[in-house]
Design a protein around this motif. Sequence first.
Motif, PDB file in Angstrom:
ATOM      1  N   HIS A  92       0.934  -0.852  -0.085  1.00  0.00           N
ATOM      2  CA  HIS A  92       0.618   0.502  -0.136  1.00  0.00           C
ATOM      3  C   HIS A  92       0.899   1.182   0.508  1.00  0.00           C
ATOM      4  O   HIS A  92       0.453   1.935  -0.231  1.00  0.00           O
ATOM      5  N   SER A  93       2.073   1.456   0.495  1.00  0.00           N
ATOM      6  CA  SER A  93       2.966   2.638   0.937  1.00  0.00           C
ATOM      7  C   SER A  93       3.360   2.960  -1.057  1.00  0.00           C
ATOM      8  O   SER A  93       4.084   4.065  -0.875  1.00  0.00           O
ATOM      9  N   TRP A  94       4.242   2.043  -1.531  1.00  0.00           N
ATOM     10  CA  TRP A  94       4.548   1.760  -2.847  1.00  0.00           C
ATOM     11  C   TRP A  94       3.824   2.404  -3.234  1.00  0.00           C
ATOM     12  O   TRP A  94       3.769   2.892  -4.498  1.00  0.00           O
ATOM     13  N   ARG A  95       2.245   2.140  -3.249  1.00  0.00           N
ATOM     14  CA  ARG A  95       1.044   2.069  -4.739  1.00  0.00           C
ATOM     15  C   ARG A  95       0.959   3.637  -4.111  1.00  0.00           C
ATOM     16  O   ARG A  95       0.759   4.499  -5.386  1.00  0.00           O
ATOM     17  N   THR A  98       8.886   3.769  -2.216  1.00  0.00           N
ATOM     18  CA  THR A  98       9.774   4.317  -3.871  1.00  0.00           C
ATOM     19  C   THR A  98      11.022   3.021  -3.550  1.00  0.00           C
ATOM     20  O   THR A  98      10.699   2.531  -5.162  1.00  0.00           O
ATOM     21  N   ASP A  99      11.398   2.784  -3.393  1.00  0.00           N
ATOM     22  CA  ASP A  99      12.479   1.841  -3.015  1.00  0.00           C
ATOM     23  C   ASP A  99      12.384   0.621  -2.174  1.00  0.00           C
ATOM     24  O   ASP A  99      12.153   0.915  -1.053  1.00  0.00           O
ATOM     25  N   PRO A 100      12.401  -0.685  -2.840  1.00  0.00           N
ATOM     26  CA  PRO A 100      12.053  -2.039  -1.561  1.00  0.00           C
ATOM     27  C   PRO A 100      13.198  -2.236  -1.099  1.00  0.00           C
ATOM     28  O   PRO A 100      14.987  -1.797  -1.495  1.00  0.00           O
ATOM     29  N   LYS A 101      13.400  -2.373   0.575  1.00  0.00           N
ATOM     30  CA  LYS A 101      14.944  -2.795   0.548  1.00  0.00           C
ATOM     31  C   LYS A 101      15.454  -4.024   0.588  1.00  0.00           C
ATOM     32  O   LYS A 101      14.230  -4.786  -0.211  1.00  0.00           O
ATOM     33  N   PHE A 102      15.946  -4.327   0.705  1.00  0.00           N
ATOM     34  CA  PHE A 102      16.754  -5.985   0.098  1.00  0.00           C
ATOM     35  C   PHE A 102      16.648  -7.081   0.800  1.00  0.00           C
ATOM     36  O   PHE A 102      16.427  -7.994   0.280  1.00  0.00           O
ATOM     37  N   SER A 103      15.840  -6.719   2.303  1.00  0.00           N
ATOM     38  CA  SER A 103      15.386  -7.819   2.407  1.00  0.00           C
ATOM     39  C   SER A 103      13.430  -8.085   1.969  1.00  0.00           C
ATOM     40  O   SER A 103      13.487  -9.384   2.104  1.00  0.00           O
TER      41      SER A 103
END
Length: 88
Positions: free
Chosen positions: A32-35, A40-45
């Motif tokens: 939801h936060s990405w949408r 804007t950038d996913p964490k590596f994990s």
Amino acid sequence: MKIIDKILALKTLDGRDASLARSLNLPYTTLHSWRRGYRTDPKFSTLVNISSALGCSLSDLVDPDFDIQTALRCKETEDRNAAKSQEN
């Protein structure tokens, strides 16, 4: 195309974000936060979790030729087949 754009372009069979989050082994709030553009950038994990859920490598996620939608459909099919096997 950025990884986040690939992920946000995904659709599950039912078209719901909750199903997509579950399929990708993500909290719904992250998707939801990405949408909404809060993240804007996913964490590596997070990428590790996604690649594990899809059965692909991290390098696949950044490969422009990798079709993440096909990987998701394969994952959904495997999950349905596993559920049917458990019922029997």
